[in-house]
Write a protein that holds these residues in place. Structure first.
Motif, PDB file in Angstrom:
ATOM      1  N   THR A  33       0.828  -1.207   0.000  1.00 52.50           N
ATOM      2  CA  THR A  33       0.000   0.000   0.000  1.00 52.50           C
ATOM      3  C   THR A  33       0.864   1.259   0.000  1.00 52.50           C
ATOM      4  N   THR A  34       1.856   1.304   0.874  1.00 54.93           N
ATOM      5  CA  THR A  34       2.698   2.493   0.935  1.00 54.93           C
ATOM      6  C   THR A  34       3.515   2.656  -0.348  1.00 54.93           C
ATOM      7  N   SER A  35       3.954   1.559  -0.935  1.00 46.82           N
ATOM      8  CA  SER A  35       4.701   1.622  -2.188  1.00 46.82           C
ATOM      9  C   SER A  35       3.831   2.162  -3.321  1.00 46.82           C
ATOM     10  N   LEU A  36       2.602   1.637  -3.445  1.00 42.55           N
ATOM     11  CA  LEU A  36       1.687   2.116  -4.479  1.00 42.55           C
ATOM     12  C   LEU A  36       1.342   3.579  -4.255  1.00 42.55           C
ATOM     13  N   LEU A  37       1.087   3.965  -3.008  1.00 41.14           N
ATOM     14  CA  LEU A  37       0.778   5.362  -2.694  1.00 41.14           C
ATOM     15  C   LEU A  37       1.953   6.265  -3.090  1.00 41.14           C
ATOM     16  N   TYR A  38       3.154   5.862  -2.741  1.00 40.92           N
ATOM     17  CA  TYR A  38       4.342   6.641  -3.094  1.00 40.92           C
ATOM     18  C   TYR A  38       4.432   6.854  -4.604  1.00 40.92           C
ATOM     19  N   HIS A  39       4.266   5.779  -5.365  1.00 41.04           N
ATOM     20  CA  HIS A  39       4.368   5.886  -6.825  1.00 41.04           C
ATOM     21  C   HIS A  39       3.244   6.742  -7.409  1.00 41.04           C
ATOM     22  N   CYS A  40       2.044   6.627  -6.861  1.00 39.84           N
ATOM     23  CA  CYS A  40       0.933   7.461  -7.338  1.00 39.84           C
ATOM     24  C   CYS A  40       1.211   8.940  -7.091  1.00 39.84           C
TER      25      CYS A  40
END
Length: 117
Positions: A33-40
């Motif tokens: 979740t944090t990885s996807l949020l960061y990339h978004c």
């Protein structure tokens, strides 16, 4: 942090116990979740966090909005919001969101990644 506040590490084991899943699954979900949020956020993609029984946190570029479910606001205030003027004022302030409204309709672009999925 101001006023001597300390950053506390997330207690993965406690979260795992509360959710009745393995610690490994909790770690993978949070990391994903944090990885996807960061990339978004890095790419400027709009994101929305649907917070169960509370509302929707919408992040678009440098704009962050929190919209609340009416029943949550009623719980917080301790009374029903049935006064039309109050409800209209809350809607005009973009504070209230219906549980049935499509999340994408809350964004300027109509495109948003919704968490959790």
């Amino acid at each position: 942090f101001p006023e001597g506040k300390q950053l506390e590490p997330l207690k993965y084991a406690k979260v795992a116990m509360e959710a009745s899943v393995s610690r490994r699954k909790v770690e993978c979900c949070i990391l994903g979740t944090t990885s996807l949020l960061y990339h978004c956020l890095e790419k400027g993609v709009s994101v929305a966090f649907v917070l169960k029984d509370v509302g929707v946190l919408l992040i678009e570029g440098s704009t962050v909005q929190m919209r609340f479910y009416l029943d949550f606001l009623e719980k917080v205030t301790g009374e029903r919001i049935r006064d039309r003027a109050t409800l209209k004022a809350l809607q005009q302030l973009d504070m209230v969101v219906s549980r049935v409204v499509p999340i994408a309709s809350l964004s300027f672009t109509g495109r948003v990644i919704v968490f959790p999925k």
